[in-house]
Design an enzyme around this catalytic site. Structure first.
Site, PDB file in Angstrom:
ATOM      1  N   GLY A 195     -10.913  -1.286   1.546  1.00 18.63           N
ATOM      2  CA  GLY A 195      -9.894  -0.770   0.620  1.00 18.63           C
ATOM      3  C   GLY A 195     -10.341   0.405  -0.207  1.00 18.63           C
ATOM      4  CB  VAL A 214      -0.957  -0.010   1.219  1.00 22.39           C
ATOM      5  CG1 VAL A 214      -1.707   1.302   1.335  1.00 22.39           C
ATOM      6  CG2 VAL A 214      -1.936  -1.178   1.113  1.00 22.39           C
ATOM      7  CG  ASP A 273      -9.523  -8.492   7.407  1.00 18.93           C
ATOM      8  OD1 ASP A 273      -8.542  -7.762   7.619  1.00 18.93           O
ATOM      9  OD2 ASP A 273     -10.343  -8.275   6.491  1.00 18.93           O
ATOM     10  CD  GLU A 302     -13.551   5.713   2.806  1.00 16.09           C
ATOM     11  OE1 GLU A 302     -14.233   6.713   3.029  1.00 16.09           O
ATOM     12  OE2 GLU A 302     -14.004   4.548   2.863  1.00 16.09           O
ATOM     13  N   GLY A 324      -1.468 -12.666  -4.663  1.00 18.81           N
ATOM     14  CA  GLY A 324      -1.124 -11.547  -3.779  1.00 18.81           C
ATOM     15  C   GLY A 324      -2.274 -11.060  -2.918  1.00 18.81           C
ATOM     16  CE  LYS A 338     -11.008  -5.288   5.992  1.00 20.27           C
ATOM     17  NZ  LYS A 338     -10.891  -6.282   4.919  1.00 20.27           N
ATOM     18  CE  LYS A 365      -7.181  -5.230   7.850  1.00 21.16           C
ATOM     19  NZ  LYS A 365      -6.907  -5.275   6.427  1.00 21.16           N
ATOM     20  CD  GLU A 409      -1.451 -10.316   5.011  1.00 17.95           C
ATOM     21  OE1 GLU A 409      -0.241 -10.306   5.305  1.00 17.95           O
ATOM     22  OE2 GLU A 409      -2.025  -9.352   4.502  1.00 17.95           O
ATOM     23  CB  VAL A 445     -13.776  -0.122   6.286  1.00 23.67           C
ATOM     24  CG1 VAL A 445     -14.958  -1.061   6.090  1.00 23.67           C
ATOM     25  CG2 VAL A 445     -13.531   0.114   7.771  1.00 23.67           C
TER      26      VAL A 445
HETATM   27  N1  LIG Z   1      -2.506  -4.922   0.982  1.00 24.21           N
HETATM   28  C1  LIG Z   1      -3.789  -4.574   0.840  1.00 24.21           C
HETATM   29  O1  LIG Z   1      -4.441  -4.928  -0.142  1.00 24.21           O
HETATM   30  C2  LIG Z   1      -4.457  -3.749   1.898  1.00 24.21           C
HETATM   31  C3  LIG Z   1      -5.804  -3.345   1.698  1.00 24.21           C
HETATM   32  C4  LIG Z   1      -6.432  -2.561   2.664  1.00 24.21           C
HETATM   33  C5  LIG Z   1      -5.738  -2.210   3.802  1.00 24.21           C
HETATM   34  N2  LIG Z   1      -4.446  -2.643   3.977  1.00 24.21           N
HETATM   35  C6  LIG Z   1      -3.775  -2.248   5.180  1.00 24.21           C
HETATM   36  O2  LIG Z   1      -2.651  -1.453   4.841  1.00 24.21           O
HETATM   37  C7  LIG Z   1      -1.620  -1.628   5.794  1.00 24.21           C
HETATM   38  C8  LIG Z   1      -0.339  -2.032   5.066  1.00 24.21           C
HETATM   39  O3  LIG Z   1      -0.551  -3.235   4.351  1.00 24.21           O
HETATM   40  P1  LIG Z   1       0.469  -3.718   3.236  1.00 24.21           P
HETATM   41  O4  LIG Z   1      -0.224  -4.817   2.512  1.00 24.21           O
HETATM   42  O5  LIG Z   1       1.021  -2.588   2.491  1.00 24.21           O
HETATM   43  O6  LIG Z   1       1.611  -4.365   4.160  1.00 24.21           O
HETATM   44  P2  LIG Z   1       3.091  -4.766   3.696  1.00 24.21           P
HETATM   45  O7  LIG Z   1       3.169  -4.923   2.232  1.00 24.21           O
HETATM   46  O8  LIG Z   1       3.480  -5.916   4.569  1.00 24.21           O
HETATM   47  O9  LIG Z   1       3.968  -3.495   4.087  1.00 24.21           O
HETATM   48  C9  LIG Z   1       4.221  -3.153   5.428  1.00 24.21           C
HETATM   49  C10 LIG Z   1       5.244  -2.051   5.458  1.00 24.21           C
HETATM   50  O10 LIG Z   1       5.463  -1.689   6.816  1.00 24.21           O
HETATM   51  C11 LIG Z   1       6.840  -1.802   7.119  1.00 24.21           C
HETATM   52  N3  LIG Z   1       6.961  -2.294   8.501  1.00 24.21           N
HETATM   53  C12 LIG Z   1       6.474  -3.461   8.989  1.00 24.21           C
HETATM   54  N4  LIG Z   1       6.759  -3.546  10.306  1.00 24.21           N
HETATM   55  C13 LIG Z   1       7.417  -2.421  10.637  1.00 24.21           C
HETATM   56  C14 LIG Z   1       7.989  -1.931  11.830  1.00 24.21           C
HETATM   57  N5  LIG Z   1       7.939  -2.616  12.977  1.00 24.21           N
HETATM   58  N6  LIG Z   1       8.611  -0.725  11.799  1.00 24.21           N
HETATM   59  C15 LIG Z   1       8.686  -0.020  10.650  1.00 24.21           C
HETATM   60  N7  LIG Z   1       8.163  -0.423   9.475  1.00 24.21           N
HETATM   61  C16 LIG Z   1       7.534  -1.628   9.477  1.00 24.21           C
HETATM   62  C17 LIG Z   1       7.412  -2.765   6.131  1.00 24.21           C
HETATM   63  O11 LIG Z   1       8.813  -2.485   5.990  1.00 24.21           O
HETATM   64  P3  LIG Z   1       9.731  -3.288   4.908  1.00 24.21           P
HETATM   65  O12 LIG Z   1       9.276  -2.777   3.584  1.00 24.21           O
HETATM   66  O13 LIG Z   1      11.104  -2.913   5.250  1.00 24.21           O
HETATM   67  O14 LIG Z   1       9.413  -4.735   5.125  1.00 24.21           O
HETATM   68  C18 LIG Z   1       6.608  -2.443   4.887  1.00 24.21           C
HETATM   69  O15 LIG Z   1       7.176  -1.361   4.200  1.00 24.21           O
HETATM   70  C19 LIG Z   1      -2.164  -2.687   6.787  1.00 24.21           C
HETATM   71  O16 LIG Z   1      -2.774  -2.047   7.867  1.00 24.21           O
HETATM   72  C20 LIG Z   1      -3.193  -3.407   5.967  1.00 24.21           C
HETATM   73  O17 LIG Z   1      -4.201  -4.011   6.761  1.00 24.21           O
HETATM   74  C21 LIG Z   1      -3.804  -3.391   3.061  1.00 24.21           C
END
Ligand SMILES: NC(=O)c1ccc[n+]([C@@H]2O[C@H](COP(=O)([O-])OP(=O)(O)OC[C@H]3O[C@@H](n4cnc5c(N)ncnc54)[C@H](OP(=O)(O)O)[C@@H]3O)[C@@H](O)[C@H]2O)c1
Length: 445
Positions: free
Chosen positions: A139, A20, A205, A134, A191, A209, A110, A194, A137
């Site tokens: 996306g 994201v 999850d 926003e 993708g 939401k 969330k 998880e 919940v």
């Molecule tokens: N992916 C989706 O489709 C989606 C949809 C809706 C909402 N969300 C929400 O968006 C948020 C991010 O999701 P994502 O999918 O982008 O996750 P992600 O791909 O796993 O990215 C997480 C990021 O946070 C960094 N990080 C993790 N732990 C950390 C820590 N302790 N200190 C500092 N940085 C840290 C990671 O660093 P590194 O890059 O160095 O590993 C990475 O850059 C979550 O709350 C998720 O629920 C995601």
């Protein structure tokens, strides 16, 4: 929109640059010139927090922007903080630090908002800013804004939704005859899921939401919302087969609904995340793959329906960007739904018994169907035969509350009948007479 004459530079601190966060960086880069021209705001990335600084990135940063030092990040002179890490820590620390400094906070998280959103919004209000979520919940589907702003004069009666795209993707593959582990592997390959998809499949999850939506719609504290949560595990394949046997399709539905039980007590809110068998042609049943769908009943002739990509880097980053723009260009402080003023948020639901009644589709091990039926009869619950799939016989109960069927299910479980349960909402129940027909279904494993 006309061009503006003055440009204001807004310094952004972004925590997280994964799926994201990196898309938000890209969106700021690509859309930045137009935002500046139309809104007079230039977003400037001051600092980006990550965990592993050496990790290859798909976006580039000016020297010194990327950091893995949380304290340095918290000390950043920024006008707005955005969080796209996930989980409770360090997200909560970042949120509190930002809001305490009187900086707006924008998040896609969330887990954070379901657990701490109330306190964070109080802190934000006290500092004259807002917490924006926003993206937390559904996306890219703008449901938070619709509930929080558009419908803010209420009353909202019910919200129901498919709020987890991974689970819906898996269910869609199951109804095409795929095995559970193959469906999960495919979701991971694309993708969506998880490495550990447990929170998606066990309903946690979606529950987070839903708790956020119930809070916005009804003023129920997310922490005290009485919510029945039953995911699709461990019976996903059985339930999917049972759903087709009953003539419907299985979906994991999150639902919250306000009832006026009696004048003195005011409204109570019932909430659940559970598998429901829906009529095949209903909008939720036709929601396939990773799509999300939300229907909001505001007492109008039809519900407001929103559907779209509930996850994915690009749609979720679009929601973050919209919040970022609102946080830095609008003077609007926290705009809660009218329910916030009308209801106490503490302990609202703690003594509440869910009195909603539903028909239930119940599968038990083949050979124990008659026994199961007589146990329901002993409990005063009529249960009709609904067919059989390999290994299971299926019953459909008369409409009763969960608290009525739960003890019978527990006794069947104790006796090894392995009951699998879904709510049933097909319009025409496919009830069969004895003897049970065997419905040919391909069973893996
Ligand atoms: N992916 C989706 O489709 C989606 C949809 C809706 C909402 N969300 C929400 O968006 C948020 C991010 O999701 P994502 O999918 O982008 O996750 P992600 O791909 O796993 O990215 C997480 C990021 O946070 C960094 N990080 C993790 N732990 C950390 C820590 N302790 N200190 C500092 N940085 C840290 C990671 O660093 P590194 O890059 O160095 O590993 C990475 O850059 C979550 O709350 C998720 O629920 C995601």
């Amino acid at each position: 929109m006309s061009e503006v004459n003055h440009t204001k530079t807004v310094r952004v601190a972004l925590a997280g640059c994964g799926v994201v966060g990196s898309e938000l960086v890209r969106a700021l880069h690509v859309q930045g010139p137009r935002i500046e021209m139309e809104l007079g705001v230039r977003f400037q990335l001051e600092r980006v927090l990550v965990r592993r600084i050496e990790r290859p990135r798909t976006v580039a940063f000016a020297p010194g922007v990327l950091t893995a030092d949380l304290d340095a990040f918290l000390a950043t002179e920024a006008d707005v903080f955005v969080e796209a890490i996930g989980g409770l820590e360090p997200a909560q620390r970042i949120a509190r630090a930002a809001l305490s400094k009187g900086r707006p906070f924008v998040t896609a998280n969330k887990v954070l908002i379901a657990a701490e959103g109330e306190d964070l919004c109080s802190l934000a209000r006290a500092r004259g800013v807002d917490a924006h979520f926003e993206a937390a919940v559904a996306g890219g589907v703008p449901v938070v804004r619709v509930v929080r702003e558009y419908l803010c004069r209420g009353p909202i009666r019910r919200i129901r939704g498919i709020l987890n795209g991974t689970c819906n993707f898996v269910l869609t593959l199951l109804e095409r005859g795929e095995r559970l582990e193959d469906a999960i592997a495919e979701a991971q390959r694309r993708g969506f899921a998880e490495a550990d998809p447990a929170r998606d499949l066990d309903g946690r999850d979606a529950a987070d939401k839903l708790a956020i939506l119930a809070w916005l719609a009804f003023g129920v504290s997310p922490r005290s919302l009485a919510l029945r949560r039953r995911g699709i595990l461990p019976d996903a394949e059985r339930l999917s087969r049972g759903a087709s046997a009953a003539g419907g399709r299985l979906r994991l539905i999150a639902e919250c609904e306000a009832f006026a039980e009696c004048e003195a007590d005011g409204e109570v809110v019932s909430a659940s995340v559970e598998p429901i068998v829906l009529a095949s042609e209903s909008p939720f049943a036709r929601t396939v793959g990773e799509e999300n769908r939300i229907a909001i009943d505001a007492g109008w002739p039809w519900p407001i329906e929103l559907a779209g990509p509930g996850a994915g880097g690009v749609p979720t980053a679009a929601a973050l960007l919209a919040d970022l723009i609102q946080a830095t260009t609008s003077r609007a402080a926290f705009a809660p739904h009218v329910a916030f003023a009308a209801l106490p948020t503490a302990d609202h639901a703690s003594n509440h018994v869910d009195l909603r009644v539903h028909a239930w589709l119940i599968g038990v091990r083949a050979g124990l169907v008659r026994e199961a039926r007589s146990r329901f009869a002993d409990a005063g619950i009529a249960a009709a035969l609904a067919g059989a799939t390999i290994g299971d016989g299926w019953l459909i109960t008369a409409p009763v509350s969960w608290s009525c069927i739960a003890p019978v299910l527990r006794s069947l479980e104790a006796d090894g009948a392995r009951p699998a349960v879904a709510r049933l909402e097909t319009e025409e129940l496919r009830v069969v007479e004895e003897p049970l027909p065997l419905i040919a279904v391909a069973v893996g494993g």
